[in-house]
Write an enzyme that holds these catalytic residues in place. Structure first.
Site, mmCIF file in Angstrom:
data_model
loop_
_atom_site.group_PDB
_atom_site.id
_atom_site.type_symbol
_atom_site.label_atom_id
_atom_site.label_comp_id
_atom_site.label_asym_id
_atom_site.label_seq_id
_atom_site.Cartn_x
_atom_site.Cartn_y
_atom_site.Cartn_z
ATOM 1 N N GLY B 148 37.488 43.839 38.189
ATOM 2 C CA GLY B 148 37.211 43.318 39.304
ATOM 3 C C GLY B 148 38.087 41.805 39.789
ATOM 4 O O GLY B 148 38.757 41.508 38.926
ATOM 5 N N CYS B 149 37.839 41.466 40.821
ATOM 6 C CA CYS B 149 38.752 40.573 41.271
ATOM 7 C C CYS B 149 38.663 39.269 40.380
ATOM 8 O O CYS B 149 39.617 38.603 39.966
ATOM 9 C CB CYS B 149 38.744 40.001 42.602
ATOM 10 S SG CYS B 149 36.962 39.853 43.128
ATOM 11 N N TYR B 150 37.437 38.634 40.461
ATOM 12 C CA TYR B 150 37.086 37.376 39.714
ATOM 13 C C TYR B 150 37.492 37.760 38.164
ATOM 14 O O TYR B 150 38.211 36.806 37.446
ATOM 15 C CB TYR B 150 35.565 37.040 39.783
ATOM 16 C CG TYR B 150 35.176 36.373 40.927
ATOM 17 C CD1 TYR B 150 35.959 35.184 41.483
ATOM 18 C CD2 TYR B 150 34.287 37.108 41.963
ATOM 19 C CE1 TYR B 150 35.276 34.618 42.390
ATOM 20 C CE2 TYR B 150 33.770 36.410 42.891
ATOM 21 C CZ TYR B 150 34.415 35.244 43.294
ATOM 22 O OH TYR B 150 33.931 34.451 44.528
ATOM 23 N N GLU B 316 45.096 33.833 42.345
ATOM 24 C CA GLU B 316 45.406 35.542 42.452
ATOM 25 C C GLU B 316 45.130 35.565 43.839
ATOM 26 O O GLU B 316 44.427 34.739 44.295
ATOM 27 C CB GLU B 316 44.753 36.165 41.568
ATOM 28 C CG GLU B 316 43.221 36.529 41.747
ATOM 29 C CD GLU B 316 42.808 37.270 41.028
ATOM 30 O OE1 GLU B 316 43.113 37.739 39.621
ATOM 31 O OE2 GLU B 316 41.693 38.124 41.382
#
Lengths: 350, 350, 350, 350
Positions: B148-150, B316
């Site tokens: 996942g991004c987080y 990011e």
């Protein structure tokens, strides 16, 4: 105290009506309908109204709108016309923020909005709610077709040039306009997502936009030529600004020799001398949309960038003067109040 | 040349994959599926790809994915697991950008994603695709659960503090994170409209967010404690930035006496010394999300704002290192390529 | 009618004061100074005020501030303290929106603001202008140090937890805050250009921010511990939101066993029961900055995301409740008016 | 490998040059100057370049620019012309991204840029660097005046209509343009602060903008009429978009009877058939600025919204095709490289 009903209060024109009417000393919202959200407190959907608006959405049946003095329709196109007859019969005045009562030509309405008109007789009686150009008729009206957001700015910008005959080549007007995204309403759609519309700019509606026929109907009326006359013709090109609120119109008109000789600045100042919401700026100005943010004001600057070309710059807040503020302004007129009551909020800048 | 298939290419991770793979010298996208948009040229939906991507969307049947070397799933949760067995049987490698292969505990998956897991055996084999922490396993993997991004940013920020035992009170970690709106995907929803999300800031998911269990699963693995152990526990609080791209994580950990004595800057620099995509910034830095915009880089700064508190700042791009860039990085590893191939775009600033 | 002078009206707190006071029924701005812009009509700089504010900027000499009832300083730090003695001698009350009268410890002031304090005796008398915590003292005050924007939100969020002794580990509080760019003022600087700050997010002031000592001074006072006591200590970490207005604070406090047993929701509701501008939201809420945009309201939600951790979410408009609105609220108290006069604007949403 | 020097690399065109050249396989930046920042690593100012650009800013003396093959001037107006003679004498080619070599008429230059021209003889030799209209001359040039951002889009949009004589009323062209804020450069100014320019829209330069004479000089050359001829005259009206990058031009031209009969779509497609960076979109299109974000592409759509009116919509990235990308495109031509080398980055969307 005017008893106000609002049909369809979940969209942006609805919440803007609530913001304005919550601060209006002579009006009280007594009912606000939403079939889908019936039972939900309005402030649960719009926490900005917590502590200021205690109503919950109700179904149309619960709303008992026929007991109101005036009902605003902040609904999709087609709703107001379906309820107009019953409300008028009960003596209720009606202000439609959608397009049901804007286009006088039923076939034009049906062509652009894709539905038959439910009450051409009421349409015939309805008054186009732009006070600066139509004040006396609004005072006496039972039904108001509240102007579109873009048409408001285009009409106010071109009106001084068109009222005096012979100043411009009215058959080739250009309205290069731009609007913040709230103009598209509070609808779940991909193209107005922040990730799509932010850091971006584009024209849209390039194959024809519904506000085009409205603009041309009204500009012809202002110029005093017959409906549909090619003597007055305006190209309307909307663009999308990556901003929440605000409409900016850059208007172009070729000047006739008579127009080239005219004092355009004086013409505009004179035309709007007594208007409380229209500000003609000094020569050389470029109004910003933020200078009218969250207010009912319009600011206009007129330029002559070429000897035979007039350029008019107009800004308004699309949700206030372009929609709900204008509707309240009409209400004030219809009920004999001072036109500016509840509408003198200072624009929010920055 | 690696033959690539993409399932579900109409969302943001899909178009980001296409952007990256169009510039990748060793991979070629041979099919991209969308049931709904089958027949539409990809570049009609995403004009940014005009002249660079000539494919049209095809149905899954037309796509002949079993002839690909690798298939990326840029789909909603649940799609990849339904097709995994068939693809693996055909010798195709699989990288899922959704959550089907992230949570190792099937019951946790089912609780947070509201659906039964279709292939627990494949889940057991799947590798969590964070190369900086899992490189060797990725090289050998047939199935990747792309992070996942987080969780990518939170893991990279906490890893150096957790790998060395005893530095922090790992049971009370806080990850205060913020993401641009593209993290919500290209879905027609009201709360991510520009008119809702712009000029605004809020926390969300305050009752629990799906990335919470993923973060805790991985932090426990990094720290070497058993799955579910309360010895490592991180509160994850996401917020919404009025921006398109970018994740910023502000991480807090209480330092033990041993941690207070440690050289945190040296620890981080050593930990990431050979990582091509992780940049440990100089002491005192505050990385900006735009410094990694549209790139696969992560920038990290470590601080000790109180004697017994470590604070780590991580940025990011949620669509690149947080999704599609990381997936391509995994692909490079899985196919024996240089890890950075096709991923060294310089961030776009301003 | 209160006669108001404004020193330094060219910045954002100045124009926000003008917006609010132009709509205030009991106050009238009689003079507004700017050395640099003397002679320029205020509305030339801020067209949003055209037709509503007819004043021009004047020099301090022309302003005859000693004839005012109250003078607001919307100036850089250091200006108010240089003029305070003369104004007080003339019987004028004084509200400083900068930091001259916030930090009670002169050496702290001098350390963080880099200048000697011009009038420690007046500082000793000055009252910290946060009405919710200091109402009675404000009523009697001659000099107000108007709180910083961040400290307002942090204090209001932590106050209920600190007033009751023993609920939290007060020595390790964390205030993870974020502000719109207008908080940096209307100064020509690179880092707040739209091209730098838009589509971006970052922490800043990571080596120490001036609002840190202010926050700690006040939290200690709220908790009833001595100035400088390490018993209460808050880490303050500001971030920059790509938005114009709005502060969002995410506050963390570890709960003691006593705190874990407490009803935090009830505690907050009770604490702010009679506050006109503080809205404690229902359990599970996540307030948005836009829900208070351009208004004097604060919205607070309290959470217990882990059994031993309290999290408080607070939103305010940094220019209104975080600056000029709060200053007007103080003025109302100082002059015996209803506290909410002129301050009940409904937030502007969308 | 081409040895490249950059004079004045601290602004947005400088960092964009660095972004592009860092990814260019045939060019290497060997020196980048800044008097003010000499000694500072470039990546300290632009962390996006960390790990990719290892240079530090040097003084002009240290730079030894005469040893370069080509020098780009990403400087304020007036710098390039002061150094041109020495560089040319040393055999160095020169590309000026400012305006020193754009306006062929020295008196026009002096009028609009407020300084005498330092080297009219070199100006006479300089080539206007718009490859699509000037490719062969650029190949042979020693000195390039790189086009302004707005003029690039206006020329590319009008060129097909003007090259064929007699299609339009060329004396009354309108270029209604809008640009992201990065077009104003990385200068500390109030009007481009996020708090001023965000959520806002306005025209600017309404009394005349420097790109006006450049546009008219070039459109006359395209049309083959003498310099200064009133036969070709374009009104240029710029507006400010609350976005970082992107220019959108909405161009209007009245069609002659001959023009009304022409196939405009075919005309545009034919005109740009072999251009690698110009994309003529299908009929009915409305290009978005984000569809070219961070790329060297231009997208154009031509419309005939009234029988006697052509409307052309053009988008470009003002920092890439509108500045640094175009400069690199010119460099490629000047050094005999494939024109697209290093310039085929896929636009960043979303």
């Amino acid at each position: 105290m005017i008893k106000v009903g609002i049909v369809g209060g979940t969209g942006y024109t609805g919440v803007e009506l609530l913001r304005l009417l919550a601060q209006h000393p002579e009006a009280q919202v007594v009912a606000i309908t939403s079939r889908k959200e019936a039972g939900m407190p309005v402030a649960d959907m719009y926490p900005s109204l917590r502590g200021r608006v205690d109503l919950a959405f109700v179904t149309p049946d619960e709303a008992r709108l026929t007991e109101c003095d005036v009902v605003f329709f902040a609904t999709p196109h087609g709703v107001a016309m379906s309820q107009a007859r019953e409300l008028l019969a009960a003596g209720v005045k009606l202000i439609d923020l959608a397009a049901d009562f804007r286009l006088k030509d039923v076939s034009e309405f049906e062509r652009w909005y894709g539905m038959p008109h439910a009450c051409p007789d009421i349409l015939a009686e309805a008054v186009y709610g732009l006070p600066e150009l139509n004040r006396e008729a609004i005072r006496r009206a039972r039904v108001i077709g509240n102007p579109g957001c873009y048409p408001t700015s285009v009409q106010l910008g071109f009106a001084p040039l068109l009222r005096t005959p012979g100043l411009v080549d009215a058959a080739h007007l250009i309205a290069n306009c731009a609007s913040g995204v709230s103009g598209a309403g509070r609808k779940a759609e991909v193209h107005t997502l922040l990730a799509e519309a932010s850091d971006n700019f584009k024209a849209y509606g390039v194959k024809g936009h519904r506000h085009g026929p409205e603009i041309n109907q009204q500009l012809r009326q202002i110029a005093g030529v017959p409906a549909g006359s090619p003597e007055v013709n305006c190209l309307f090109v909307p663009h999308l600004i990556p901003a929440i609120r605000g409409i900016h119109s850059t208007l172009y008109a070729r000047l006739t020799p008579q127009g080239q000789a005219a004092d355009l600045q004086g013409l505009f100042e004179e035309f709007y001398r007594n208007e409380p919401f229209v500000d003609v700026m000094p020569p050389g100005s470029a109004p910003e949309t933020r200078s009218v943010r969250a207010s009912n004001f319009v600011r206009i600057a007129v330029h002559k960038p070429m000897p035979d070309l007039a350029m008019v710059l107009v800004v308004e807040d699309n949700l206030t003067k372009g929609a709900s503020g204008q509707a309240v302004q009409c209400m004030n007129l219809m009920f004999g109040l001072e036109e500016t009551v509840g509408l003198l909020q200072v624009p929010v800048l920055p």
